[in-house]
Design an enzyme around this catalytic site. Sequence first.
Site, PDB file in Angstrom:
ATOM      1  N   SER A 155      58.436  -9.043 -93.376  1.00  0.00           N
ATOM      2  CA  SER A 155      59.660  -8.872 -94.153  1.00  0.00           C
ATOM      3  C   SER A 155      60.886  -9.115 -93.263  1.00  0.00           C
ATOM      4  CB  SER A 155      59.674  -7.478 -94.788  1.00  0.00           C
ATOM      5  OG  SER A 155      60.630  -7.408 -95.820  1.00  0.00           O
ATOM      6  N   LYS A 193      75.910   3.267-114.575  1.00  0.00           N
ATOM      7  CA  LYS A 193      76.102   4.058-113.354  1.00  0.00           C
ATOM      8  C   LYS A 193      74.809   4.717-112.874  1.00  0.00           C
ATOM      9  CE  LYS A 193      78.841   5.491-110.136  1.00  0.00           C
ATOM     10  NZ  LYS A 193      79.420   4.522-109.182  1.00  0.00           N
TER      11      LYS A 193
END
Length: 242
Positions: free
Chosen positions: A76, A128
Amino acid sequence: MYTAILNVNGTINRGMLNSYMPAMKYIEKKNKVRGVLLVINSGGGDANSTEILYNQLVKISDKKPVYALVEGVGASGAYWLACAAEKIFAMRTSIVGSIGVISMSPDFSEFLENIGIKMRINKIGKYKDINSPFRTMTDEESKIYNGIMNDIYLAFRDQVKIRRNFTDEKMDSIATGLVFSAEQAKENGLIDGIGNMDTVMDQFKERTGAESIKNLTPKRPFISRVMSMSIEAFSSVIENIR
């Protein structure tokens, strides 16, 4: 004149960024540092910290040789860092790759419902609480979130493609999140060779002309070192119990 060694171990995060950047800028500016060997054993980490460190390594590689050696894991974000190098090597037993992006978060909504707990969420802004662990993400929200992750993935993928000189077709076949053995990584062009510290350092000395070596790896904070030793000791106990 000397070759600098930088060990990249553990999770790439803001703490690593803050401690490594001064060393990397020193390496970039000092003419007595003829090149840098990255010795990597990391499964990646924070994408933003990785990108900043990668950009600094590219700056260094534009001025002086950079080689990378994967000792253990170079996956990664750690592989992203390795791609800043002119050449990448791995030990025969190393794991390389995992070109992809992942985000995981728990969903406690069903558990809380079963025990009779409801969360009161007051928010301004429709999305949110898009990744809240207290409710299931809607299909619309999942699409939005995946779009963000895809942009981060493309930033990673594009740099691998450029630095390793891959075609789009090649990237499609390897940028799937899979990890590869060292032999597989070499066959796929993810690394340039298989070796250990001694064989890679011999090649690097020929490349830079510098005989002496200096380890410029920043020391981790004391508490971090203590925690690491405690985890290793605990793991050893568990293995002995088994």
